[in-house]
Design a protein around this motif. Structure first.
Motif, PDB file in Angstrom:
ATOM      1  N   ASN A  43       0.832  -1.206   0.000  1.00  6.16           N
ATOM      2  CA  ASN A  43       0.000   0.000   0.000  1.00  6.16           C
ATOM      3  C   ASN A  43       0.869   1.259   0.000  1.00  6.16           C
ATOM      4  N   THR A 100       2.315   1.626  -3.505  1.00  6.26           N
ATOM      5  CA  THR A 100       1.295   2.095  -4.458  1.00  6.26           C
ATOM      6  C   THR A 100       1.003   3.578  -4.259  1.00  6.26           C
ATOM      7  N   SER A 101       0.839   3.995  -2.991  1.00  2.00           N
ATOM      8  CA  SER A 101       0.553   5.402  -2.709  1.00  2.00           C
ATOM      9  C   SER A 101       1.699   6.306  -3.179  1.00  2.00           C
ATOM     10  N   CYS A 102       2.932   5.872  -2.984  1.00  2.00           N
ATOM     11  CA  CYS A 102       4.085   6.677  -3.427  1.00  2.00           C
ATOM     12  C   CYS A 102       4.129   6.798  -4.952  1.00  2.00           C
ATOM     13  N   LEU A 149       1.444   9.184  -6.008  1.00  2.00           N
ATOM     14  CA  LEU A 149       1.824  10.539  -5.638  1.00  2.00           C
ATOM     15  C   LEU A 149       2.884  11.098  -6.596  1.00  2.00           C
ATOM     16  N   ARG A 152      -3.881  13.314   1.044  1.00  2.00           N
ATOM     17  CA  ARG A 152      -4.544  12.027   1.272  1.00  2.00           C
ATOM     18  C   ARG A 152      -3.576  10.871   1.065  1.00  2.00           C
ATOM     19  N   MET A 153      -2.756  10.959   0.051  1.00  4.37           N
ATOM     20  CA  MET A 153      -1.793   9.885  -0.223  1.00  4.37           C
ATOM     21  C   MET A 153      -0.772   9.759   0.918  1.00  4.37           C
ATOM     22  N   ASN A 169      -2.332   8.153   3.850  1.00  2.00           N
ATOM     23  CA  ASN A 169      -2.395   6.698   3.638  1.00  2.00           C
ATOM     24  C   ASN A 169      -1.044   6.051   3.941  1.00  2.00           C
ATOM     25  N   VAL A 170       0.028   6.721   3.443  1.00  2.00           N
ATOM     26  CA  VAL A 170       1.374   6.187   3.696  1.00  2.00           C
ATOM     27  C   VAL A 170       1.646   6.151   5.194  1.00  2.00           C
ATOM     28  N   GLU A 191      -0.254   3.301   6.895  1.00  2.00           N
ATOM     29  CA  GLU A 191       0.333   1.984   6.631  1.00  2.00           C
ATOM     30  C   GLU A 191       1.656   1.802   7.379  1.00  2.00           C
TER      31      GLU A 191
END
Length: 481
Positions: free
Chosen positions: A275, A278-280, A283, A297-298, A301-302, A305
């Protein structure tokens, strides 16, 4: 100053001294009693002789009276005959005079017999010369001497009777005193055996039972300076070593559990890492557009996680870390929650793990070791459900038993159950029904030891084909009462 004998006697020496004293006392009492019995035997013999002498003197007096009344020479001869016999009887007593208190009386008897014999001879001499043998003065002296002989013989009999009674009473007193001495020695020996042998053995027996139940409290050492003190000291060293081995066993079981959980932990860490990755990537792709809300938001999320991965690693590290056993107030729901979280990756699809723990239930626990308990019990429950679907329920409630409140915790599963013949062995070390390589047989033994160290109890109920329920009872601290 160096003493030639030890200041403290060991148990063997104490028992030996007690037996020697008993033997010495019995021997001394036996010798004194034997001497008294010999004296009584001697007195009894003398009494018999005194009776015989008294009877002889009575016969002398009888023939004397007959002679004085009828003047028969036959009566006079019989008087002389019995007089000689009386002197012979007195001669038989003579060798024993040295040990008799009746010596003065016997001397008087002997003198009186000679006096009586002198008067009797005078009467015989007058009779042989045809003189008047009935001289009143001579007769009076003869009668008085005969009466003295009778009195002295009776006095001798009375004296010997009294001496025999005195010796019998002395013997009785000696026997009573000897019984008292033997009783005191026996009680002392019993006290030594009870206090120095039996009581320490009972303490050692109770201690071994406590050790078998997981209680490693040392025994107070009494300064008895004998074998029991050395045995207790050795037992305390053994208890300390067993406690250390128990802690090592718990740690080994932790490492074994970590080995089982390792693949699931890797999977648990893989999800938040994917996760994050994916977020990185998203971004980076959207970075040129400059949408700050989207970027925020990203990044959130990072961060979430990362926290998730950190919690997984922290829980693993806290569980695996070796530390001294210590009790502290802890939330039971947190202990169960972390244990379930650690093992969640090992739960196959179709098996549901449910918890019903009151949020406010706080117990005095060693967090890590109690975590090991729930981890082992849950792992066993998972392995007992051979064919999912199935369910594992961990529940707790406050229960009142014998007027005291306690925490009653149950771990139930809907697995295959435990055969009736194996129920009594499930907590034995190295006992397992699993296939070779699937278990060491130490899990439930470790669980049992940990619960005992928490001053609690654990029991199991199971029916083949219906499931198993492990019940733990732990004391409730005052904050929950």
């Amino acid at each position: 100053m160096h003493w030639p004998f030890p200041l403290y006697l060991n148990i063997r020496q104490k028992v030996l001294v007690g037996l020697i004293l008993c033997i010495f006392a019995i021997g001394s009492i036996g010798m004194m009693s034997l001497n008294n019995l010999k004296a009584i035997e001697k007195k009894q013999h003398l009494l018999q002789v005194a009776d015989d002498l008294g009877n002889i003197i009575l016969e002398i007096r009888r023939y004397e009276k007959n002679y004085l009344l009828y003047g028969s020479s036959e009566d006079l001869n019989e008087t002389h005959k019995y007089l000689e016999e009386a002197q012979k009887v007195l001669a038989r007593i003579s060798p024993e005079e040295g040990n008799l208190k009746a010596v003065p009386l016997l001397n008087r008897l002997r003198e009186e017999l000679l006096t009586y014999k002198k008067f009797l001879n005078q009467m015989t001499h007058k009779g042989s010369q045809n003189e008047d043998a009935s001289d009143s003065t001579l007769q009076e002296h003869t009668r008085e001497s005969g009466k003295s002989l009778v009195d002295l013989s009776q006095e001798l009999v009375i004296l010997e009777h009294r001496r025999i009674l005195y010796l019998l009473n002395t013997l009785k007193a000696q026997l009573l005193a000897s019984l008292g001495i033997l009783l005191l020695l026996g009680l002392s020996l019993v006290s030594v055996v009870a206090n120095k042998i039996v009581r320490p053995l009972r303490v050692i027996e109770k201690t071994t039972l406590r050790i078998a139940e997981g209680d490693f409290q040392p025994i107070p050492v009494l300064q008895t300076h004998d074998e029991t003190q050395r045995v207790v000291e050795a037992l305390n060293r053994m208890v300390a070593e067993l406690e250390k081995r128990q802690d090592q066993l718990v740690q080994a079981e932790k490492l074994s559990s970590l080995g089982i959980l390792s693949s699931g932990i890797a999977h648990q860490l893989n999800n938040p890492l994917n996760n994050i990755s994916t977020s990185c990537q998203i971004l980076l792709e959207e970075l040129d557009e400059g949408d700050k809300d989207f970027a925020r938001r990203m990044l959130n999320n990072v961060e979430g996680e990362v926290h998730r991965a950190r919690d997984i690693v922290r829980g693993l590290l806290e569980f695996s870390r070796a530390k001294e056993f210590s009790l502290a107030p802890a939330s039971l729901s947190q202990v169960v929650e972390r244990s379930v979280r650690l093992i969640s990756s090992q739960v196959p699809p179709g098996i549901e793990v449910l918890t019903e723990i009151p949020e406010g239930l706080t117990l005095n626990l060693d967090f890590q070791q109690m975590q090991q308990v729930f981890l082992n019990l849950t792992m066993n429950a998972i392995q007992a459900i051979k064919n999912p679907p199935g369910r594992i329920l961990i529940r707790a409630e406050i229960n009142e038993s014998d007027g005291e409140k306690e925490a009653l915790i149950q771990v139930k599963d809907s697995g295959i159950g435990i055969p009736a013949e194996n129920i009594s062995h499930v907590f034995d070390p190295f006992f397992t029904t699993k296939e070779v390589g699937k278990g060491t047989g130490l899990g439930l033994s470790v669980v049992y030891g940990i619960v005992q160290k928490h001053q609690g109890t654990i029991s199991v109920e199971s029916r083949e084909g219906e499931g198993t329920c492990f019940t733990i009872r732990l004391p409730l601290p005052a904050v929950n009462t």
